[in-house]
Scaffold this motif. Structure first.
Motif, PDB file in Angstrom:
ATOM      1  N   PHE B  16       0.852  -1.192   0.000  1.00  0.00           N
ATOM      2  CA  PHE B  16       0.000   0.000   0.000  1.00  0.00           C
ATOM      3  C   PHE B  16       0.877   1.227   0.000  1.00  0.00           C
ATOM      4  CE2 PHE B  16      -2.786  -3.177   1.957  1.00  0.00           C
ATOM      5  CZ  PHE B  16      -3.881  -3.049   1.119  1.00  0.00           C
ATOM      6  N   ALA B  24       2.001  -5.357   2.877  1.00  0.00           N
ATOM      7  CA  ALA B  24       0.961  -6.152   3.517  1.00  0.00           C
ATOM      8  C   ALA B  24       1.122  -7.646   3.227  1.00  0.00           C
ATOM      9  CB  ALA B  24      -0.411  -5.666   3.091  1.00  0.00           C
ATOM     10  N   SER B  44      -4.015 -10.048  14.180  1.00  0.00           N
ATOM     11  CA  SER B  44      -4.504  -8.840  13.525  1.00  0.00           C
ATOM     12  C   SER B  44      -3.369  -8.190  12.726  1.00  0.00           C
ATOM     13  CB  SER B  44      -4.996  -7.880  14.608  1.00  0.00           C
ATOM     14  OG  SER B  44      -5.744  -6.874  14.005  1.00  0.00           O
ATOM     15  N   GLY B  45      -3.673  -7.804  11.496  1.00  0.00           N
ATOM     16  CA  GLY B  45      -2.669  -7.136  10.674  1.00  0.00           C
ATOM     17  C   GLY B  45      -1.777  -8.084   9.898  1.00  0.00           C
ATOM     18  N   SER B  46      -2.024  -9.397   9.997  1.00  0.00           N
ATOM     19  CA  SER B  46      -1.143 -10.333   9.308  1.00  0.00           C
ATOM     20  C   SER B  46      -1.463 -10.438   7.817  1.00  0.00           C
ATOM     21  CB  SER B  46      -1.212 -11.718   9.972  1.00  0.00           C
ATOM     22  OG  SER B  46      -2.537 -12.175  10.002  1.00  0.00           O
ATOM     23  N   GLY B  47      -2.545  -9.834   7.380  1.00  0.00           N
ATOM     24  CA  GLY B  47      -2.822  -9.788   5.948  1.00  0.00           C
ATOM     25  C   GLY B  47      -3.919 -10.726   5.479  1.00  0.00           C
ATOM     26  N   LYS B  48      -4.723 -11.208   6.391  1.00  0.00           N
ATOM     27  CA  LYS B  48      -5.775 -12.153   6.011  1.00  0.00           C
ATOM     28  C   LYS B  48      -6.829 -11.488   5.131  1.00  0.00           C
ATOM     29  CE  LYS B  48      -6.783 -12.873  10.365  1.00  0.00           C
ATOM     30  NZ  LYS B  48      -5.874 -11.925  11.017  1.00  0.00           N
ATOM     31  N   SER B  49      -7.329 -10.340   5.589  1.00  0.00           N
ATOM     32  CA  SER B  49      -8.371  -9.666   4.804  1.00  0.00           C
ATOM     33  C   SER B  49      -7.828  -9.218   3.453  1.00  0.00           C
ATOM     34  CB  SER B  49      -8.902  -8.451   5.563  1.00  0.00           C
ATOM     35  OG  SER B  49      -9.452  -8.849   6.781  1.00  0.00           O
ATOM     36  N   VAL B  50      -6.597  -8.716   3.446  1.00  0.00           N
ATOM     37  CA  VAL B  50      -6.004  -8.269   2.185  1.00  0.00           C
ATOM     38  C   VAL B  50      -5.921  -9.440   1.213  1.00  0.00           C
ATOM     39  CG1 VAL B  50      -3.892  -7.385   1.114  1.00  0.00           C
ATOM     40  CG2 VAL B  50      -4.760  -6.342   3.216  1.00  0.00           C
ATOM     41  N   ARG B  63      -4.036   3.162  -4.598  1.00  0.00           N
ATOM     42  CA  ARG B  63      -3.068   3.137  -3.513  1.00  0.00           C
ATOM     43  C   ARG B  63      -2.393   1.780  -3.312  1.00  0.00           C
ATOM     44  NH1 ARG B  63      -4.256   3.922   1.394  1.00  0.00           N
ATOM     45  NH2 ARG B  63      -6.489   3.517   1.311  1.00  0.00           N
ATOM     46  N   GLU B 181     -14.041 -13.463   8.755  1.00  0.00           N
ATOM     47  CA  GLU B 181     -14.527 -13.520  10.134  1.00  0.00           C
ATOM     48  C   GLU B 181     -16.053 -13.474  10.177  1.00  0.00           C
ATOM     49  OE1 GLU B 181     -12.369 -11.509  13.142  1.00  0.00           O
ATOM     50  OE2 GLU B 181     -10.930 -10.668  11.728  1.00  0.00           O
ATOM     51  N   HIS B 214     -10.164 -15.860  13.922  1.00  0.00           N
ATOM     52  CA  HIS B 214      -9.193 -15.684  14.997  1.00  0.00           C
ATOM     53  C   HIS B 214      -9.288 -16.839  15.977  1.00  0.00           C
ATOM     54  CE1 HIS B 214      -7.562 -11.609  14.593  1.00  0.00           C
ATOM     55  NE2 HIS B 214      -8.657 -11.374  13.918  1.00  0.00           N
TER      56      HIS B 214
HETATM   57  N1  LIG Z   1      -6.619  -0.084   2.153  1.00  0.00           N
HETATM   58  C1  LIG Z   1      -5.477  -0.149   2.863  1.00  0.00           C
HETATM   59  N2  LIG Z   1      -4.602   0.864   2.827  1.00  0.00           N
HETATM   60  C2  LIG Z   1      -3.448   0.804   3.543  1.00  0.00           C
HETATM   61  N3  LIG Z   1      -3.099  -0.216   4.314  1.00  0.00           N
HETATM   62  C3  LIG Z   1      -3.936  -1.269   4.403  1.00  0.00           C
HETATM   63  C4  LIG Z   1      -5.180  -1.274   3.684  1.00  0.00           C
HETATM   64  N4  LIG Z   1      -5.813  -2.440   3.961  1.00  0.00           N
HETATM   65  C5  LIG Z   1      -5.011  -3.107   4.820  1.00  0.00           C
HETATM   66  N5  LIG Z   1      -3.885  -2.415   5.076  1.00  0.00           N
HETATM   67  C6  LIG Z   1      -2.759  -2.841   5.928  1.00  0.00           C
HETATM   68  O1  LIG Z   1      -2.362  -4.132   5.534  1.00  0.00           O
HETATM   69  C7  LIG Z   1      -2.032  -4.919   6.669  1.00  0.00           C
HETATM   70  C8  LIG Z   1      -2.829  -6.201   6.664  1.00  0.00           C
HETATM   71  O2  LIG Z   1      -4.189  -5.885   6.910  1.00  0.00           O
HETATM   72  P1  LIG Z   1      -5.386  -6.931   6.958  1.00  0.00           P
HETATM   73  O3  LIG Z   1      -6.637  -6.168   7.019  1.00  0.00           O
HETATM   74  O4  LIG Z   1      -5.245  -7.913   5.848  1.00  0.00           O
HETATM   75  O5  LIG Z   1      -5.125  -7.676   8.333  1.00  0.00           O
HETATM   76  P2  LIG Z   1      -5.960  -8.873   8.943  1.00  0.00           P
HETATM   77  O6  LIG Z   1      -5.070 -10.037   9.014  1.00  0.00           O
HETATM   78  O7  LIG Z   1      -7.230  -9.046   8.211  1.00  0.00           O
HETATM   79  O8  LIG Z   1      -6.215  -8.332  10.400  1.00  0.00           O
HETATM   80  P3  LIG Z   1      -7.543  -8.427  11.296  1.00  0.00           P
HETATM   81  O9  LIG Z   1      -7.468  -9.726  11.981  1.00  0.00           O
HETATM   82  O10 LIG Z   1      -7.389  -7.297  12.248  1.00  0.00           O
HETATM   83  O11 LIG Z   1      -8.717  -8.285  10.393  1.00  0.00           O
HETATM   84  C9  LIG Z   1      -2.288  -4.060   7.883  1.00  0.00           C
HETATM   85  O12 LIG Z   1      -1.064  -3.511   8.308  1.00  0.00           O
HETATM   86  C10 LIG Z   1      -3.187  -2.970   7.372  1.00  0.00           C
HETATM   87  O13 LIG Z   1      -2.946  -1.776   8.068  1.00  0.00           O
END
Ligand SMILES: Nc1ncnc2c1ncn2[C@@H]1O[C@H](COP(=O)(O)OP(=O)(O)OP(=O)(O)O)[C@@H](O)[C@H]1O
Ligand code: SF4
Ligand SMILES: [Mg+2]
Lengths: 317, 324
Positions: B16, B24, B44-50, B63, B181, B214
Motif C-alpha cells: 500500500f 501487507a 490482527s494485521g497479518s494480511g488475512k483480509s487483504v 493506492r 470472520e 481468529h
Molecule cells: N486499504 C489499505 N490501505 C493501507 N493499508 C492497508 C489497507 N488495507 C489493509 N492495510 C494494511 O495491511 C495490513 C494487513 O491488513 P489486513 O486487514 O489484511 O489484516 P488482517 O489479518 O485481516 O487483520 P484483522 O485480523 O485485524 O482483520 C495491515 O497492516 C493494514 O494496516
C-alpha cells in the motif's frame, strides 16, 4: 404510515398554540408604545385612551390573546394600524410574493447544491472537492444583502440589464408570468439562492462522502454491481437527509428574507415585517409573525413525514 | 494431482502506498482445491483480509500495488477489468463480511438486495430473481422467509442478518466463497449455528471456501485445511489434523499452546508475547525472529526456506530445514 401522519398532526397542535402565544407575547414585551407611532405628538390623554380601547389594548393580556386568537382562527387578523387595511389581506399578498421568490430561489439552488455536493463527495479530498467546498463556504459566508447590492450595481446600474426594484409593473398585488415581471424576479432570487446552494452543497458533500466510505459500498462492488447501480444505492441512502436539509432551507426562504426583500424592495413578508416593525404596527406585526411561524411548523411537519416515507430506518409505528 | 486448483496464489505481493508504505503481503504461495474449506489464521494485521480482497480485486486501485499471480479456476484475476471483473465479482467468487449490519445496504430490503445480485449475474426478470431470493432464504433456514424478504436489515437480528448475507453470497452459485470472520460479530451460540450452516452449504454446493478466523476452535471444527499467516506471509499450511496434532512452526505452536490447552474457546489469537513487526520494509529475514525463542543468526540473515514436512504440510522455518 397513515397512523403516523395522524399522530404527527396531533403533535403539531400544541406546538402551534405555543407558537401563537409566543408571537403574541413577544410583540407585547417589546419596548415602546405602539400608539406613539400613529398618534399625533400633541394628542391628549383622552384621545390616547380612546385609541387604546378602540384597538382593545386596554384589556388584560389573556383577554387580548383570547380575542386575537379567536378571530385569527376565522382568518381575521385585525386591521393594520398604519394603513387600516385587513392584516390578513396584507399578509396574504406579501406571503404570496415571498413564496414566489422562495420557490424560484429553491428551483435555482437545490439542483445546483445537490449536484455540487454530490460531485464533491464523490471526488472527496481531491482538487475538485476543495474547489467546490471553497465555493460553498464563500457562498455561505458572504453576506447576501451585500451580494444583492453588488448585483444591483453591476446588473442594474452599470449594465442596465435588469431592474433593481419592486415586483414589476403590476405592483405588489399582481404577478404575471411574463418577461416584464420575470426580469424583476431574477436578481433577488439569484441572490437568495446563494446561501442555500452553499448549505445544501456542504451537507450533501459530507453525506455522500461518508456513504461512499461505508462498508456496504465495497460489498456492492464485491457482488459485482456496476458503477451506476452503486450510485443508485448511494443516492437512495443520501436522499432522506438531503431532503430534510432542503426542506428546512425552503422553510427559511419561505419566511422571506428581510434584508434581501429590503435591498430589492420586494413586496414580500420580510419587507412587510420590517415595515410593521418600523411603524410599530402591532396587529400587522403579530399577524405576520404568526403566519410565518405556522409556516415553519408546517414545513417541519412536511419534511418529517416525507423523510419517514422514504427512509425505512425511521420507525413509523 | 491433475485437477486444476480452484485458487492459486503465486508469489503474491501487495504493497500500500501512502504516507508510509505498507508491505501487507510478501510473496505468498497458496492453492485451494475445488470443494475444499480452508481456514486462514493469524494475528490482527497479518494480511488475512487483504489476501481475500485480492481475489475480488477489491483493494483501492490507486493506492495498492499488486505483483505475482492470482488464478481462480484457471482465470487470471490480475488481468480482469471492466465487465469481466464485474462478472467475476459475485458470480464466480463471492464474499461475506464480518459485520453484516454494515455490509448490507440499510435502505433496501433484504429481498431486493439478493434479487438485484441475481438479476445482475443471471439476467433474469425481477420476479424470477425474487423467487431465487426466497429459495435462498429458505436454504439458509431463515424462519418465515416470505416475510423476511421484505425486511430491512435493521429489522433482523445479527444472526439472521448473517444468514441473509450468506443467502446473498450464494445466490449466484459461486465456485468460491470468501468469508472474512463471518461469526466474530455474533453471540457464541449463534456462531456455531452459522458455521455449521456454512459447512453444510459448502458441501451441498461443492464450493471452495476460504474463511478467516481468529478462533482456532472454529478452524478445527469446520475446516479441511489450515493456513497460518504471519506478517504478510504463510508460516504453515497443512490439513487441519496435521497442523493441530503436529504443529511445526514456532508461531503455530505458540498459538495452539495459548489457545487450545485449557483456554477458553473463542479467545483471540493474541496470547504470544511481543508484537508483529512494522510492515514498512519488505522482509529479508524471518519476520517472527524477534518473538521466537529458537531464533539464530541464520534466521535473521535470510528468508527462511519453505519445507515440505509431508505431502501437504509445509512450514516456513529454518528449524525444519535442519531436521530434514
Ligand atoms: N486499504 C489499505 N490501505 C493501507 N493499508 C492497508 C489497507 N488495507 C489493509 N492495510 C494494511 O495491511 C495490513 C494487513 O491488513 P489486513 O486487514 O489484511 O489484516 P488482517 O489479518 O485481516 O487483520 P484483522 O485480523 O485485524 O482483520 C495491515 O497492516 C493494514 O494496516
Ligand atoms: S526461522 Fe528462525 S526465527 Fe523464524 S520461526 Fe523459525 S526458528 Fe524462529
Ligand atoms: Mg481482517
Amino acid at each position: 404510515m397513515f397512523a403516523y401522519l395522524i399522530r404527527r398532526l396531533v403533535y403539531v397542535l400544541p406546538v402551534a398554540i405555543g407558537v401563537s402565544i409566543i408571537c403574541f407575547l413577544l410583540v407585547h414585551i417589546a419596548p415602546g408604545d405602539p400608539l406613539t407611532a400613529i398618534m399625533p405628538v400633541d394628542a391628549t390623554q383622552e384621545e390616547q385612551a380612546a385609541m387604546r380601547s378602540a384597538y382593545g389594548l386596554d384589556k388584560p393580556l389573556p383577554v387580548q390573546y383570547a380575542i386575537w386568537i379567536g378571530k385569527a382562527v376565522t382568518g381575521d387578523l385585525g386591521k393594520s394600524i398604519a394603513t387600516g387595511r385587513p392584516v390578513a389581506q396584507e399578509v396574504f399578498s406579501a406571503v404570496k410574493n415571498s413564496l414566489l421568490l422562495a420557490f424560484t430561489a429553491s428551483v435555482i439552488a437545490f439542483p445546483i447544491g445537490l449536484l455540487l455536493g454530490f460531485i464533491a463527495g464523490y471526488y472527496r479530498d481531491t482538487i475538485i472537492d476543495r474547489l467546490v467546498t471553497a465555493c460553498a463556504i464563500t457562498g455561505v459566508s458572504v453576506p447576501n444583502y451585500w451580494l444583492g447590492i453588488v448585483f444591483v450595481i453591476v446588473f442594474s446600474v452599470q449594465l442596465g440589464w435588469l431592474p433593481s426594484m419592486g415586483a414589476g409593473p403590476g405592483g405588489s398585488g399582481q404577478w404575471a408570468w411574463d418577461y416584464a415581471h420575470i426580469r424583476h424576479l431574477i436578481l433577488p432570487s439569484v441572490t437568495l439562492a446563494v446561501v442555500p446552494i452553499g448549505i445544501v452543497a456542504r451537507t450533501v458533500r459530507a453525506l455522500v462522502g461518508d456513504i461512499f466510505s461505508m462498508d456496504f459500498v465495497q460489498a456492492l462492488y464485491a457482488k459485482g454491481m456496476r458503477h451506476g447501480d452503486v450510485l443508485r444505492h448511494v443516492i437512495r441512502n443520501a436522499a432522506p437527509t438531503a431532503l430534510s436539509v432542503m426542506g428546512l432551507q425552503l422553510g427559511y426562504l419561505l419566511g422571506g428574507s428581510i434584508l434581501i426583500e429590503t435591498v430589492f424592495n420586494w413586496p414580500g413578508s420580510g419587507f412587510l415585517l420590517s415595515n410593521a416593525i418600523f411603524q410599530r404596527d402591532l396587529p400587522l406585526l403579530q399577524g405576520t409573525i404568526l403566519v410565518l411561524a405556522l409556516f415553519f411548523v408546517s414545513m417541519n411537519l412536511i419534511v418529517d413525514v416525507a423523510q419517514a416515507a422514504i427512509d425505512p430506518r425511521i420507525k413509523r409505528s | 494431482m491433475s485437477v486444476t486448483p480452484l485458487v492459486e496464489f503465486e508469489n503474491l505481493t501487495v504493497r500500500f502506498r501512502g504516507e508510509r508504505t505498507v508491505h501487507a503481503i510478501n510473496g505468498l504461495n497458496l492453492s485451494l482445491q475445488p470443494g475444499e474449506m480452508l481456514a486462514l489464521l493469524g494475528e490482527s494485521g497479518s494480511g488475512k483480509s487483504v489476501t481475500l480482497k485480492t481475489l475480488l480485486r477489491l483493494l483501492p486501485p490507486r493506492r495498492s500495488e499488486l505483483e505475482g499471480g492470482i488464478r481462480v479456476n484457471g482465470t487470471d484475476v490480475m488481468s480482469l477489468s471492466g465487465q469481466a471483473l464485474a462478472n467475476h465479482r459475485g458470480g464466480d467468487v463471492s464474499m461475506i463480511f464480518q459485520e453484516p449490519a454494515l455490509a448490507l445496504d440499510p435502505v433496501y430490503t433484504v429481498g431486493e438486495q439478493i434479487a438485484e445480485t441475481v438479476m445482475r449475474h443471471k439476467g433474469v426478470s425481477r420476479s424470477a430473481a425474487m423467487d431465487v431470493a426466497l429459495d435462498m432464504l429458505t436454504r439458509v433456514r431463515i424462519p418465515s422467509p416470505e416475510r423476511r424478504l421484505k425486511n430491512y436489515p435493521h429489522e433482523m437480528s445479527g444472526g439472521m442478518r448473517q444468514r441473509a448475507m450468506i443467502a446473498l453470497a450464494l445466490s449466484c452459485r459461486p465456485k468460491l466463497l470468501l468469508a472474512d470472520e463471518p461469526t466474530t460479530a455474533l453471540d457464541a451460540t449463534v456462531q456455531i449455528q452459522i458455521l455449521l450452516l456454512l459447512r453444510e452449504l459448502q458441501q451441498e454446493f461443492g464450493m471452495g471456501v476460504i474463511f478467516v478466523t481468529h478462533d482456532i476452535g472454529v478452524a478445527v471444527e469446520v475446516s479441511d485445511r489450515i493456513a497460518v499467516m504471519y506478517a504478510g506471509n504463510l508460516v504453515e499450511t497443512g490439513s487441519t489434523a496435521d497442523v493441530i496434532k503436529d504443529p511445526r512452526h514456532p508461531y503455530t505452536k505458540g498459538l495452539l499452546a495459548a489457545n487450545l490447552h485449557g483456554a477458553v474457546k473463542g479467545q483471540r489469537l493474541d496470547a504470544i508475547p511481543g508484537s508483529p513487526p512494522a510492515l514498512e520494509r519488505a522482509p529479508d529475514a524471518c519476520s517472527f525472529a524477534e518473538r521466537c525463542s529458537h531464533a539464530t543468526d541464520r534466521c535473521r540473515s535470510a528468508l527462511p526456506p519453505v519445507v515440505n514436512v509431508s505431502g501437504q504440510h509445509q512450514v516456513t522455518c529454518v528449524l525444519e530445514a535442519e531436521n530434514v
